[in-house]
Design an enzyme around this catalytic site. Structure first.
Site, PDB file in Angstrom:
ATOM      1  N   ASP A 192      -7.065   0.666   4.116  1.00  0.00           N
ATOM      2  CA  ASP A 192      -5.748   0.078   4.410  1.00  0.00           C
ATOM      3  C   ASP A 192      -5.950  -1.429   4.340  1.00  0.00           C
ATOM      4  OD1 ASP A 192      -3.199  -0.456   5.163  1.00  0.00           O
ATOM      5  OD2 ASP A 192      -3.272   0.586   7.093  1.00  0.00           O
ATOM      6  N   HIS A 227       5.996  -5.285   7.586  1.00  0.00           N
ATOM      7  CA  HIS A 227       6.990  -4.902   6.577  1.00  0.00           C
ATOM      8  C   HIS A 227       8.406  -5.384   6.893  1.00  0.00           C
ATOM      9  CE1 HIS A 227       3.867  -2.855   4.598  1.00  0.00           C
ATOM     10  NE2 HIS A 227       3.977  -1.657   5.118  1.00  0.00           N
ATOM     11  N   HIS A 232       6.692   0.604  -1.771  1.00  0.00           N
ATOM     12  CA  HIS A 232       5.797   1.387  -0.912  1.00  0.00           C
ATOM     13  C   HIS A 232       5.763   2.874  -1.279  1.00  0.00           C
ATOM     14  CE1 HIS A 232       3.406   2.247   2.585  1.00  0.00           C
ATOM     15  NE2 HIS A 232       3.578   1.045   3.096  1.00  0.00           N
ATOM     16  N   ARG A 268       1.535  -7.476   7.031  1.00  0.00           N
ATOM     17  CA  ARG A 268       1.583  -7.967   8.415  1.00  0.00           C
ATOM     18  C   ARG A 268       1.612  -9.486   8.533  1.00  0.00           C
ATOM     19  NH1 ARG A 268      -1.073  -3.344   8.030  1.00  0.00           N
ATOM     20  NH2 ARG A 268      -0.589  -1.731   9.543  1.00  0.00           N
ATOM     21  N   GLU A 289       0.221  -1.181  -3.284  1.00  0.00           N
ATOM     22  CA  GLU A 289       1.320  -2.117  -3.031  1.00  0.00           C
ATOM     23  C   GLU A 289       0.917  -3.511  -3.514  1.00  0.00           C
ATOM     24  OE1 GLU A 289       2.141  -1.677   1.319  1.00  0.00           O
ATOM     25  OE2 GLU A 289       0.819   0.017   1.070  1.00  0.00           O
TER      26      GLU A 289
HETATM   27  C1  GLA Z   1       1.188  -0.220   4.952  1.00  0.00           C
HETATM   28  C2  GLA Z   1       0.267  -0.681   6.005  1.00  0.00           C
HETATM   29  C3  GLA Z   1      -0.290   0.477   6.714  1.00  0.00           C
HETATM   30  C4  GLA Z   1       0.800   1.347   7.250  1.00  0.00           C
HETATM   31  C5  GLA Z   1       1.682   1.792   6.166  1.00  0.00           C
HETATM   32  C6  GLA Z   1       2.829   2.589   6.708  1.00  0.00           C
HETATM   33  O1  GLA Z   1       0.543   0.262   3.856  1.00  0.00           O
HETATM   34  O2  GLA Z   1      -0.752  -1.499   5.516  1.00  0.00           O
HETATM   35  O3  GLA Z   1      -1.098   0.025   7.760  1.00  0.00           O
HETATM   36  O4  GLA Z   1       1.536   0.622   8.169  1.00  0.00           O
HETATM   37  O5  GLA Z   1       2.156   0.670   5.473  1.00  0.00           O
HETATM   38  O6  GLA Z   1       2.468   3.558   7.599  1.00  0.00           O
END
Ligand code: GLA
Length: 391
Positions: free
Chosen positions: A293, A147, A221, A122, A356
């Site tokens: 996350d 992304h 991803h 982000r 990731e």
């Molecule tokens: C990344 C983001 C998550 C989500 C996924 C896709 O990993 O950090 O918050 O957006 O991609 O759903």
């Protein structure tokens, strides 16, 4: 620019099976190997995967190694559509989430298996300032950019060139992201290599150059479910992350700027533990992410271990190494049972996890974070390996 360049222009037509290193005349034969026992062949298959709305064809390329591992990649999004790996009894199963057909990939999937750019993760308020100029990006995640924007590298056509004379089966993917595409300055030339080795490593190598200062943060991803059974959640699978700190986030998942110690928190994965162990913890950070996350700040630098994952039932074990400073660990919290699974049924909540490798989210707005700026004349270079074994 690199040793693969002399192969530029090598074209493939229709369905083709390439047998590499299998030609007895070209391969150095061990004296003990008889004529009837040729060295197993590295293979790269090419098949049609689907047809885009504009009638262009999307192909699927499959790399195979000598130990039964197979990875399939399409030129839409550079997506890894399947990765087949043996369990401890030698049963080869697909361990990555994805779809059976192109149509489902076109319906806004959650980045299954895709290459992510120009800026993975982000950027807060979907804007940043570089050399005094403010760049506005698409707000495709609430007020933020996620992304790479509306049409990130996960949704573009990548040129794929199979590399047939290298030691290991390799796909070279290239893409030019035009100046101001998705709001980012500079023409960015990106080259990604997927390499499958006989020590059961899938290597992902990224390179990029620009003609104007820009920001770059590339990643992959793939959603893993080491069980090979997509009807199972990943909560019993074990993960370790080589990090003493992680980046706490705001409600909208933008790092606050703090690097917080993992000590005594659910984010402590220094010793391997099941993903489910602390995923329902009352920690506010867990509730912001709906689970994990978050971005962990990796210990050390250069190519080193970033994370491991283990499924005790199948015995599959994966080691992730990278030269990136951080890793986003995402536990499939947004999967909600609405997307069709490859083997039938739907992908339910937390049936896949992502590791990731990357720079920190929102770095363009955080001067204290390692820089993601790329200037003309510099080469962006990033490498991540995924190595498979069983125990
Ligand atoms: C990344 C983001 C998550 C989500 C996924 C896709 O990993 O950090 O918050 O957006 O991609 O759903």
């Amino acid at each position: 620019m690199n040793k693969f360049n002399h192969l530029k222009g090598f074209m493939f037509s229709s369905v083709l099976v390439l047998t590499l290193l299998s030609c007895k005349n070209e391969t150095k034969q061990d004296e003990n190997v008889t004529e009837t026992e040729p060295k197993p062949a590295h293979m790269i298959d090419k098949k049609t995967f689907g047809v885009m709305p504009d009638n262009s064809e999307i192909s699927v390329y499959t790399l195979k190694n000598d130990n039964g591992i197979e990875v399939s990649v399409i030129n839409y999004g550079g997506i890894i559509t399947s990765l087949k790996v043996p369990d401890r009894n030698g049963n080869v199963e697909d361990i990555v989430l994805g779809f059976n057909n192109l149509e489902d990939y076109l319906k806004k999937p959650p980045y299954f298996g895709a290459l992510i750019g120009r800026y993975g993760n982000r950027i807060g308020d979907a804007k940043f300032t570089l050399d005094g100029t403010e760049y506005q990006l698409a707000k495709n995640d609430g007020e933020n950019s996620l992304h790479g924007g509306e049409k990130g590298f996960d949704k573009v056509f990548w040129n794929i060139e199979p590399i047939t004379d290298s030691e290991n089966p390799t796909l070279k993917l290239t893409y030019r992201s035009e100046d101001m595409e998705e709001g980012f300055p500079g023409n960015l030339d990106v080259e990604v290599h997927y390499i499958l080795t006989n020590d059961n490593t899938l290597e992902v190598d990224y390179k990029a150059t620009t003609d104007k200062p820009t920001v770059v943060n590339l990643t992959q991803h793939t959603y893993f479910n080491l069980s090979g059974d997509f009807s199972k959640t990943i909560l019993d699978q074990e993960v370790s992350i080589n990090a003493d700190g992680y980046l706490p986030v705001s409600k909208t998942l933008i790092p606050t700027g703090e690097v917080r110690s993992v000590e005594g928190t659910p984010f402590d994965f220094r010793q391997s533990k099941s993903i489910g162990q602390d995923i329902e913890d009352k920690d506010q950070q867990i509730s912001f992410g709906g689970g994990f996350d978050h971005c962990w700040v990796l210990t050390g630098d250069g190519m080193r271990e970033a994370a491991t994952a283990y499924d005790s039932e199948s015995g599959r074990y994966m080691v992730v190494k990278t030269n990136e400073p951080a890793i986003q660990f995402y536990t499939g919290n947004f999967l909600d049972g609405t997307l069709p699974a490859k083997g039938g049924g739907n992908y339910e909540h937390r049936t896949g996890f992502c590791l990731e490798t990357q720079h920190y989210p929102d770095s363009p707005n955080k001067p204290d974070f390692p820089s993601t700026e790329l200037k003309p004349g510099e080469i962006y270079s990033s490498k991540t390996t995924f190595t498979f074994s069983t125990k």
